[in-house]
Design a protein around this motif. Sequence first.
Motif, mmCIF file in Angstrom:
data_model
loop_
_atom_site.group_PDB
_atom_site.id
_atom_site.type_symbol
_atom_site.label_atom_id
_atom_site.label_comp_id
_atom_site.label_asym_id
_atom_site.label_seq_id
_atom_site.Cartn_x
_atom_site.Cartn_y
_atom_site.Cartn_z
ATOM 1 N N LEU A 77 0.835 -1.185 0.000
ATOM 2 C CA LEU A 77 0.000 0.000 0.000
ATOM 3 C C LEU A 77 0.870 1.236 0.000
ATOM 4 C CD1 LEU A 77 -1.308 0.948 3.490
ATOM 5 C CD2 LEU A 77 -0.118 -1.212 3.208
ATOM 6 N N VAL A 78 0.280 2.340 -0.427
ATOM 7 C CA VAL A 78 0.958 3.634 -0.461
ATOM 8 C C VAL A 78 0.106 4.629 0.307
ATOM 9 C CG1 VAL A 78 1.729 5.538 -1.922
ATOM 10 C CG2 VAL A 78 2.099 3.180 -2.661
ATOM 11 N N GLY A 79 0.722 5.389 1.192
ATOM 12 C CA GLY A 79 -0.040 6.354 1.969
ATOM 13 C C GLY A 79 0.841 7.442 2.527
ATOM 14 N N GLN A 80 0.190 8.364 3.230
ATOM 15 C CA GLN A 80 0.875 9.510 3.821
ATOM 16 C C GLN A 80 1.079 9.270 5.309
ATOM 17 O OE1 GLN A 80 -1.197 13.223 3.240
ATOM 18 N NE2 GLN A 80 0.680 14.421 3.322
ATOM 19 N N VAL A 81 2.259 9.578 5.794
ATOM 20 C CA VAL A 81 2.603 9.350 7.199
ATOM 21 C C VAL A 81 1.922 10.398 8.067
ATOM 22 C CG1 VAL A 81 4.486 9.217 8.869
ATOM 23 C CG2 VAL A 81 4.821 8.363 6.546
ATOM 24 N N VAL A 95 -0.629 5.529 8.944
ATOM 25 C CA VAL A 95 -0.618 5.866 7.527
ATOM 26 C C VAL A 95 -2.043 6.154 7.053
ATOM 27 C CG1 VAL A 95 -0.063 5.011 5.216
ATOM 28 C CG2 VAL A 95 1.424 4.454 7.136
ATOM 29 N N ASP A 96 -2.185 7.158 6.205
ATOM 30 C CA ASP A 96 -3.472 7.587 5.655
ATOM 31 C C ASP A 96 -3.356 7.608 4.132
ATOM 32 O OD1 ASP A 96 -5.703 9.008 4.778
ATOM 33 O OD2 ASP A 96 -5.672 10.423 6.436
ATOM 34 N N ILE A 102 -4.444 3.486 9.106
ATOM 35 C CA ILE A 102 -4.117 2.207 9.736
ATOM 36 C C ILE A 102 -2.718 2.283 10.324
ATOM 37 C CG2 ILE A 102 -3.076 1.094 7.709
ATOM 38 C CD1 ILE A 102 -4.643 -1.471 8.561
ATOM 39 N N GLU A 103 -2.492 1.507 11.385
ATOM 40 C CA GLU A 103 -1.156 1.424 11.975
ATOM 41 C C GLU A 103 -0.304 0.417 11.212
ATOM 42 O OE1 GLU A 103 -1.086 0.549 16.132
ATOM 43 O OE2 GLU A 103 -1.360 2.660 16.699
ATOM 44 N N GLU A 117 15.580 4.189 13.067
ATOM 45 C CA GLU A 117 15.495 5.581 12.637
ATOM 46 C C GLU A 117 14.811 5.640 11.271
ATOM 47 O OE1 GLU A 117 16.204 8.229 14.363
ATOM 48 O OE2 GLU A 117 16.823 6.975 16.062
ATOM 49 N N PRO A 118 13.610 6.215 11.194
ATOM 50 C CA PRO A 118 12.891 6.234 9.914
ATOM 51 C C PRO A 118 13.590 7.101 8.879
ATOM 52 C CG PRO A 118 11.770 7.614 11.539
ATOM 53 C CD PRO A 118 12.857 6.886 12.271
ATOM 54 N N SER A 119 13.481 6.695 7.621
ATOM 55 C CA SER A 119 14.081 7.459 6.521
ATOM 56 C C SER A 119 13.056 8.360 5.848
ATOM 57 C CB SER A 119 14.664 6.487 5.486
ATOM 58 O OG SER A 119 13.654 5.613 4.996
ATOM 59 N N PHE A 120 11.970 8.659 6.571
ATOM 60 C CA PHE A 120 10.902 9.497 6.034
ATOM 61 C C PHE A 120 10.385 10.399 7.139
ATOM 62 C CE2 PHE A 120 9.601 5.173 7.018
ATOM 63 C CZ PHE A 120 8.719 5.373 8.064
ATOM 64 N N GLU A 121 9.572 11.382 6.778
ATOM 65 C CA GLU A 121 9.095 12.371 7.731
ATOM 66 C C GLU A 121 7.577 12.395 7.769
ATOM 67 O OE1 GLU A 121 10.734 15.992 6.308
ATOM 68 O OE2 GLU A 121 12.787 15.555 7.013
ATOM 69 N N ILE A 122 7.037 13.067 8.789
ATOM 70 C CA ILE A 122 5.599 13.275 8.888
ATOM 71 C C ILE A 122 5.097 13.970 7.620
ATOM 72 C CG2 ILE A 122 3.767 14.485 10.148
ATOM 73 C CD1 ILE A 122 4.788 12.243 11.773
ATOM 74 N N ASN A 123 3.955 13.506 7.133
ATOM 75 C CA ASN A 123 3.270 14.040 5.943
ATOM 76 C C ASN A 123 3.924 13.636 4.628
ATOM 77 O OD1 ASN A 123 1.243 15.358 7.447
ATOM 78 N ND2 ASN A 123 2.538 17.159 7.718
ATOM 79 N N SER A 124 5.030 12.893 4.692
ATOM 80 C CA SER A 124 5.601 12.363 3.454
ATOM 81 C C SER A 124 4.848 11.090 3.056
ATOM 82 C CB SER A 124 7.087 12.064 3.638
ATOM 83 O OG SER A 124 7.275 11.014 4.578
ATOM 84 N N HIS A 125 5.009 10.688 1.815
ATOM 85 C CA HIS A 125 4.365 9.465 1.323
ATOM 86 C C HIS A 125 5.372 8.313 1.330
ATOM 87 C CE1 HIS A 125 1.333 12.318 -0.154
ATOM 88 N NE2 HIS A 125 0.509 11.287 -0.205
ATOM 89 N N ILE A 126 4.862 7.129 1.637
ATOM 90 C CA ILE A 126 5.711 5.943 1.699
ATOM 91 C C ILE A 126 5.003 4.768 1.031
ATOM 92 C CG2 ILE A 126 6.945 6.593 3.806
ATOM 93 C CD1 ILE A 126 5.029 4.800 5.377
#
Length: 272
Positions: A77-81, A95-96, A102-103, A117-126
């Motif tokens: 799935l693809v969503g926004q953090v 993720v939204d 969903i968690e 350590e996550p390689s992404f930030e809040i509101n970024s897409h993953i």
Amino acid sequence: MSAYDGYSKTGYGAQGGDDSGGFFVGGGSQQGSQGGGKSHEDESLRPLTIKQIYDAEEPYSGADFKVDGAPITQITLVGQVRSINPQQTNLTIKVDDGTGQIEVKKWIDPDKQGDAEPSFEINSHIRIWGRLKSFSNKRHVGAHVIRPVTDFNEVNYHLLEATYVHLFYTHRTTGEHGAGDNADEDSMFVDGGDGGGGGQLPNKVSLCSENAKKMYNYLNDTPGGNDGMHLNSITMALDLAVRDVLTAADELLAHGLIYTTVDDETWSILEF
């Protein structure tokens, strides 16, 4: 390799392989069937929306989930953090994808604490690869691989891909023109009402708790402008505790019925 009506290869590395953590369509993980697990032939990688995850059928506890009548094992799935919660043993994120929230949990190898350590930030897409899990009647995704989305076209691509596979299964089981009578049941995005402007509430509301229904009705009946209604206003209007409203909000967010606006404690109805 399995294919969906002639379509077999995904884009943006969504099929896995060397660039995406070792997973591929119809083939499962490269771990094989160690320890009596599923064979490669039993595995599949299914693109899903979060609404489809919540709508997935679980015949009994521990059974494979089914979407559109087809069993699913691995999903992408693809969503926004929306939130990131790094812990010593796992990385938990919310993720939204516009159809719900969903968690997602990724367990950390004790010998690789750098992975925490996550390689992404809040509101970024993953993009996420993993398996659908259920614990205490609450669903989450157990992630194998999480990577940032660097091209926003991948977000649209994923939704189109999930739609394609959904239509493949629903048309295969109902006939090319047989899905019309069950359009609401087969919906993979947020639920509509009666489809005719009759003012009926979305189907998902009927499955919510009483507090969630009260909150939804209040937001639906109270003009709050583009900013929506804040937590304090809702607790006062409904005479509910803050905790009850936050719980109701999480439930409505998970079903894709509301969305946050100016902050995490202000909500508005998601128009259908």
